[in-house]
Write a protein that holds these residues in place. Structure first.
Motif, PDB file in Angstrom:
ATOM      1  N   VAL A 142       0.858  -1.178   0.000  1.00  0.00           N
ATOM      2  CA  VAL A 142       0.000   0.000   0.000  1.00  0.00           C
ATOM      3  C   VAL A 142       0.897   1.232   0.000  1.00  0.00           C
ATOM      4  CG1 VAL A 142      -1.762   1.287   1.249  1.00  0.00           C
ATOM      5  CG2 VAL A 142      -1.837  -1.207   1.213  1.00  0.00           C
ATOM      6  N   ARG A 143       0.728   2.076  -0.998  1.00  0.00           N
ATOM      7  CA  ARG A 143       1.543   3.274  -1.124  1.00  0.00           C
ATOM      8  C   ARG A 143       0.654   4.514  -1.009  1.00  0.00           C
ATOM      9  NH1 ARG A 143       6.367   2.235  -3.686  1.00  0.00           N
ATOM     10  NH2 ARG A 143       6.917   4.296  -2.897  1.00  0.00           N
ATOM     11  N   GLY A 144       1.207   5.589  -0.494  1.00  0.00           N
ATOM     12  CA  GLY A 144       0.498   6.854  -0.472  1.00  0.00           C
ATOM     13  C   GLY A 144      -0.153   7.200   0.851  1.00  0.00           C
ATOM     14  N   LEU A 145       0.017   6.361   1.869  1.00  0.00           N
ATOM     15  CA  LEU A 145      -0.608   6.654   3.150  1.00  0.00           C
ATOM     16  C   LEU A 145      -0.051   7.937   3.761  1.00  0.00           C
ATOM     17  CD1 LEU A 145      -0.842   3.113   4.798  1.00  0.00           C
ATOM     18  CD2 LEU A 145      -2.730   4.550   4.045  1.00  0.00           C
ATOM     19  N   THR A 146       1.258   8.121   3.659  1.00  0.00           N
ATOM     20  CA  THR A 146       1.871   9.322   4.223  1.00  0.00           C
ATOM     21  C   THR A 146       1.413  10.563   3.483  1.00  0.00           C
ATOM     22  OG1 THR A 146       3.827   8.053   4.883  1.00  0.00           O
ATOM     23  CG2 THR A 146       4.049  10.448   4.801  1.00  0.00           C
ATOM     24  N   THR A 147       1.316  10.489   2.156  1.00  0.00           N
ATOM     25  CA  THR A 147       0.834  11.627   1.377  1.00  0.00           C
ATOM     26  C   THR A 147      -0.611  11.945   1.719  1.00  0.00           C
ATOM     27  OG1 THR A 147       2.333  11.081  -0.432  1.00  0.00           O
ATOM     28  CG2 THR A 147       0.470  12.500  -0.951  1.00  0.00           C
ATOM     29  N   ALA A 148      -1.441  10.912   1.881  1.00  0.00           N
ATOM     30  CA  ALA A 148      -2.836  11.128   2.275  1.00  0.00           C
ATOM     31  C   ALA A 148      -2.910  11.787   3.650  1.00  0.00           C
ATOM     32  CB  ALA A 148      -3.588   9.796   2.280  1.00  0.00           C
ATOM     33  N   ALA A 149      -2.033  11.353   4.563  1.00  0.00           N
ATOM     34  CA  ALA A 149      -2.007  11.952   5.898  1.00  0.00           C
ATOM     35  C   ALA A 149      -1.554  13.410   5.838  1.00  0.00           C
ATOM     36  CB  ALA A 149      -1.086  11.151   6.812  1.00  0.00           C
ATOM     37  N   SER A 150      -0.617  13.706   4.943  1.00  0.00           N
ATOM     38  CA  SER A 150      -0.142  15.088   4.828  1.00  0.00           C
ATOM     39  C   SER A 150      -1.232  15.997   4.266  1.00  0.00           C
ATOM     40  CB  SER A 150       1.117  15.159   3.965  1.00  0.00           C
ATOM     41  OG  SER A 150       0.832  14.857   2.613  1.00  0.00           O
ATOM     42  N   VAL A 151      -2.045  15.476   3.340  1.00  0.00           N
ATOM     43  CA  VAL A 151      -3.171  16.250   2.817  1.00  0.00           C
ATOM     44  C   VAL A 151      -4.161  16.548   3.936  1.00  0.00           C
ATOM     45  CG1 VAL A 151      -5.162  16.170   1.266  1.00  0.00           C
ATOM     46  CG2 VAL A 151      -2.940  15.384   0.466  1.00  0.00           C
ATOM     47  N   TRP A 152      -4.445  15.553   4.741  1.00  0.00           N
ATOM     48  CA  TRP A 152      -5.352  15.740   5.879  1.00  0.00           C
ATOM     49  C   TRP A 152      -4.760  16.736   6.881  1.00  0.00           C
ATOM     50  CZ3 TRP A 152      -5.366  14.330  11.184  1.00  0.00           C
ATOM     51  CH2 TRP A 152      -6.623  14.366  11.797  1.00  0.00           C
ATOM     52  N   ALA A 153      -3.435  16.667   7.057  1.00  0.00           N
ATOM     53  CA  ALA A 153      -2.781  17.563   8.021  1.00  0.00           C
ATOM     54  C   ALA A 153      -2.820  19.018   7.562  1.00  0.00           C
ATOM     55  CB  ALA A 153      -1.334  17.118   8.241  1.00  0.00           C
TER      56      ALA A 153
END
Length: 227
Positions: A94-105
């Motif tokens: 699974v890729r992109g979890l950190t990017t998704a979290a940064s968008v939420w942040a």
């Protein structure tokens, strides 16, 4: 109510902070980059401003009670839809979890900027940037501490060591085999097999070395320096 200049400055402030985090994502070519983070941060800041000050006339009416936080609260749940778009499933990874979290942040940063909490917004931006840029190398170093990439050279009878044999030997750890090469020995009756293994501890490496040395047809096993 703040002046229009003050409200516009909050939007610009959110754009700068969101852009700082987006730039970190952009330089690694992630799905959500500079523009995405800036837009999310500015939009959430705008929603916060509208939620806080957009209903002044209505609130002054008799028998009308409004919760100014209700509109802004929808950002927290609504931004999850955009974040989910940054998450990709590639095979079993699974890729992109950190990017998704940064968008939420950055949505949270935008809300803080829109609410006039400048110090809190800057502090959150600094913490998030530090997390994205510093924590990953540190975690990688912790995971690989005490582990080295290793290689072995085996002298074996002709055809004694093949790729299927090694895969069966390693079993579920077959992914640790990074490279394998076979050359004919000088007497034409032996093979020289070079095996490169992924990072592992000294104890793990010793186990694999002993397993290889016990195979039928293996005459000699030695560790070599990894190039």
């Amino acid at each position: 109510m703040p002046t229009n200049i003050e409200l516009i400055s909050r939007l610009l402030f959110a754009a700068v902070l969101g852009g700082a985090i987006g730039f970190e994502r952009e330089r690694f070519a992630f799905a959500a980059g500079l523009r995405t983070h800036m837009l999310v941060c500015v939009a959430s800041s705008l929603v916060m401003v509208v939620s806080a000050f957009g209903f002044e006339d209505t609130r002054s009416m008799p028998n009308v009670a409004l919760d100014p936080s209700r509109v802004a609260a929808q950002v927290v749940s609504g931004i999850g839809f955009l974040g989910a778009g940054a998450i990709l499933l590639r095979g079993e990874m699974v890729r992109g979890l950190t990017t998704a979290a940064s968008v939420w942040a950055v949505a949270g940063i935008g809300l803080a900027a829109g609410g006039g909490l400048y110090v809190l917004a800057v502090a959150a931006t600094a913490i998030i940037l530090a997390t994205l840029t510093l924590v990953k190398p540190m975690s990688r170093q912790v995971r690989t501490k005490g582990k080295l990439r290793r290689a072995l050279r085996l002298r074996v009878d002709r055809g004694a060591i093949t790729l299927p044999v090694l895969c069966r030997l390693l079993g579920e750890d077959g992914a640790r085999l990074k490279n394998m090469s076979v050359q004919t020995d000088d007497d034409q009756q032996r093979d020289v097999v070079t095996i490169s293994l992924a990072r592992m501890s000294a104890d793990e490496f010793l186990i694999y070395r002993n397993m290889l040395s016990e195979l039928i047809g293996v005459l000699e096993v030695e560790e070599i320096e990894v190039q």
